[in-house]
Scaffold this motif. Structure first.
Motif, PDB file in Angstrom:
ATOM      1  N   SER A   1       1.357  21.581   2.826  1.00 38.35           N
ATOM      2  CA  SER A   1       0.242  20.653   2.620  1.00 38.35           C
ATOM      3  C   SER A   1      -0.965  21.403   2.057  1.00 38.35           C
ATOM      4  O   SER A   1      -1.260  22.515   2.454  1.00 38.35           O
ATOM      5  CB  SER A   1      -0.108  19.944   3.920  1.00 38.35           C
ATOM      6  N   ASP A   2      -1.637  20.771   1.134  1.00 40.36           N
ATOM      7  CA  ASP A   2      -2.764  21.381   0.428  1.00 40.36           C
ATOM      8  C   ASP A   2      -4.035  21.212   1.248  1.00 40.36           C
ATOM      9  O   ASP A   2      -4.475  20.087   1.489  1.00 40.36           O
ATOM     10  CB  ASP A   2      -2.919  20.724  -0.944  1.00 40.36           C
ATOM     11  N   PRO A   3      -4.663  22.311   1.697  1.00 39.77           N
ATOM     12  CA  PRO A   3      -5.884  22.187   2.507  1.00 39.77           C
ATOM     13  C   PRO A   3      -7.101  21.737   1.696  1.00 39.77           C
ATOM     14  O   PRO A   3      -8.070  21.238   2.257  1.00 39.77           O
ATOM     15  CB  PRO A   3      -6.088  23.590   3.068  1.00 39.77           C
ATOM     16  N   ASP A   4      -7.057  21.908   0.371  1.00 38.75           N
ATOM     17  CA  ASP A   4      -8.205  21.546  -0.467  1.00 38.75           C
ATOM     18  C   ASP A   4      -8.238  20.060  -0.819  1.00 38.75           C
ATOM     19  O   ASP A   4      -9.287  19.534  -1.170  1.00 38.75           O
ATOM     20  CB  ASP A   4      -8.175  22.361  -1.769  1.00 38.75           C
ATOM     21  N   ARG A   5      -7.109  19.410  -0.736  1.00 38.71           N
ATOM     22  CA  ARG A   5      -7.035  17.983  -1.044  1.00 38.71           C
ATOM     23  C   ARG A   5      -6.495  17.260   0.181  1.00 38.71           C
ATOM     24  O   ARG A   5      -5.430  17.571   0.672  1.00 38.71           O
ATOM     25  CB  ARG A   5      -6.101  17.710  -2.229  1.00 38.71           C
ATOM     26  N   GLY A   6      -7.211  16.296   0.672  1.00 43.68           N
ATOM     27  CA  GLY A   6      -6.769  15.541   1.840  1.00 43.68           C
ATOM     28  C   GLY A   6      -5.880  14.377   1.439  1.00 43.68           C
ATOM     29  O   GLY A   6      -5.879  13.944   0.296  1.00 43.68           O
ATOM     30  N   GLU A   7      -5.108  13.871   2.406  1.00 47.04           N
ATOM     31  CA  GLU A   7      -4.266  12.721   2.109  1.00 47.04           C
ATOM     32  C   GLU A   7      -5.137  11.505   1.854  1.00 47.04           C
ATOM     33  O   GLU A   7      -6.248  11.388   2.372  1.00 47.04           O
ATOM     34  CB  GLU A   7      -3.268  12.460   3.228  1.00 47.04           C
TER      35      GLU A   7
ATOM     36  N   SER B   1       0.818  -1.202   0.000  1.00 50.44           N
ATOM     37  CA  SER B   1       0.000   0.000   0.000  1.00 50.44           C
ATOM     38  C   SER B   1       0.855   1.256   0.000  1.00 50.44           C
ATOM     39  O   SER B   1       2.040   1.222   0.280  1.00 50.44           O
ATOM     40  CB  SER B   1      -0.933  -0.005   1.210  1.00 50.44           C
ATOM     41  N   PHE B   2       0.202   2.377  -0.309  1.00 50.18           N
ATOM     42  CA  PHE B   2       0.881   3.661  -0.361  1.00 50.18           C
ATOM     43  C   PHE B   2      -0.031   4.738   0.216  1.00 50.18           C
ATOM     44  O   PHE B   2      -1.245   4.572   0.278  1.00 50.18           O
ATOM     45  CB  PHE B   2       1.279   4.014  -1.797  1.00 50.18           C
ATOM     46  N   THR B   3       0.556   5.830   0.643  1.00 52.34           N
ATOM     47  CA  THR B   3      -0.188   6.992   1.125  1.00 52.34           C
ATOM     48  C   THR B   3       0.353   8.227   0.426  1.00 52.34           C
ATOM     49  O   THR B   3       1.567   8.418   0.353  1.00 52.34           O
ATOM     50  CB  THR B   3      -0.037   7.165   2.651  1.00 52.34           C
ATOM     51  N   VAL B   4      -0.546   9.058  -0.098  1.00 55.22           N
ATOM     52  CA  VAL B   4      -0.162  10.280  -0.807  1.00 55.22           C
ATOM     53  C   VAL B   4      -0.515  11.480   0.065  1.00 55.22           C
ATOM     54  O   VAL B   4      -1.613  11.564   0.617  1.00 55.22           O
ATOM     55  CB  VAL B   4      -0.875  10.379  -2.171  1.00 55.22           C
ATOM     56  N   TYR B   5       0.444  12.402   0.199  1.00 53.95           N
ATOM     57  CA  TYR B   5       0.267  13.630   0.965  1.00 53.95           C
ATOM     58  C   TYR B   5       0.290  14.806  -0.012  1.00 53.95           C
ATOM     59  O   TYR B   5       1.364  15.248  -0.432  1.00 53.95           O
ATOM     60  CB  TYR B   5       1.380  13.785   2.001  1.00 53.95           C
ATOM     61  N   PRO B   6      -0.883  15.341  -0.399  1.00 50.35           N
ATOM     62  CA  PRO B   6      -0.926  16.425  -1.386  1.00 50.35           C
ATOM     63  C   PRO B   6      -0.240  17.693  -0.875  1.00 50.35           C
ATOM     64  O   PRO B   6      -0.320  18.030   0.302  1.00 50.35           O
ATOM     65  CB  PRO B   6      -2.418  16.664  -1.585  1.00 50.35           C
ATOM     66  N   GLN B   7       0.426  18.385  -1.789  1.00 47.98           N
ATOM     67  CA  GLN B   7       1.146  19.613  -1.477  1.00 47.98           C
ATOM     68  C   GLN B   7       0.683  20.727  -2.405  1.00 47.98           C
ATOM     69  O   GLN B   7       0.271  20.477  -3.539  1.00 47.98           O
ATOM     70  CB  GLN B   7       2.659  19.410  -1.666  1.00 47.98           C
TER      71      GLN B   7
END
Length: 141
Positions: free
Chosen positions: A40-46, A23-29
């Motif tokens: 970190s991008d407040p409009d897109r959640g991890e 598995s993987f986890t993406v942290y939007p920036q």
């Protein structure tokens, strides 16, 4: 949907079933600008996904060495550098409708010592997959 689209989708899922790396986890920036850094991008959640194919291949980069004074002298083509080529291939169905963008961070649960990677580029890998070139950010030694 054509038969070729269906065959490509079946092939992509078969590759995931056999070769997946966990598995993987993406942290939007957010995108960095001239006057600010990425954050970190407040409009897109991890978000997390369950199957991906991670490649940590060693590559050899040939660099042209030597002088080119006359036509009789030859150039020296030696491999003077060996490095890694990091990329991940993910089926779009495993993203859950989320979007991955250049500059986002990604972490792989199966490889905790590698830490986070930064997405250098996001491009299509067939019709049902995306390929992301990665930059290693923090590696435990």
């Amino acid at each position: 949907m054509s038969i070729f689209d269906r065959a490509e989708r079946i092939g992509s899922r078969a590759v995931d079933a056999v070769m997946h790396d966990g598995s993987f986890t993406v942290y939007p920036q957010t995108k960095a600008t001239t006057n600010s850094r990425a954050s970190s991008d407040p409009d897109r959640g991890e978000f997390s996904g369950r199957r991906c194919i991670l490649s940590l291949l060693s590559i050899e980069s040939g660099i042209e060495l030597g002088v080119r004074k006359t036509y009789r002298e030859s150039n020296d083509f030696r491999t003077v550098s060996i490095g890694r080529d990091f990329y991940v291939s993910i089926d779009k169905a495993n993203l859950g409708g989320n979007e991955m963008k250049q500059g986002d961070f990604i972490h792989f649960a199966s490889y905790p010592k590698w830490g986070r990677f930064k997405l250098f580029s996001v491009k299509p890998d067939g019709k049902s997959r995306i390929k992301c070139d990665l930059i290693a950010m923090d590696i435990e030694t």
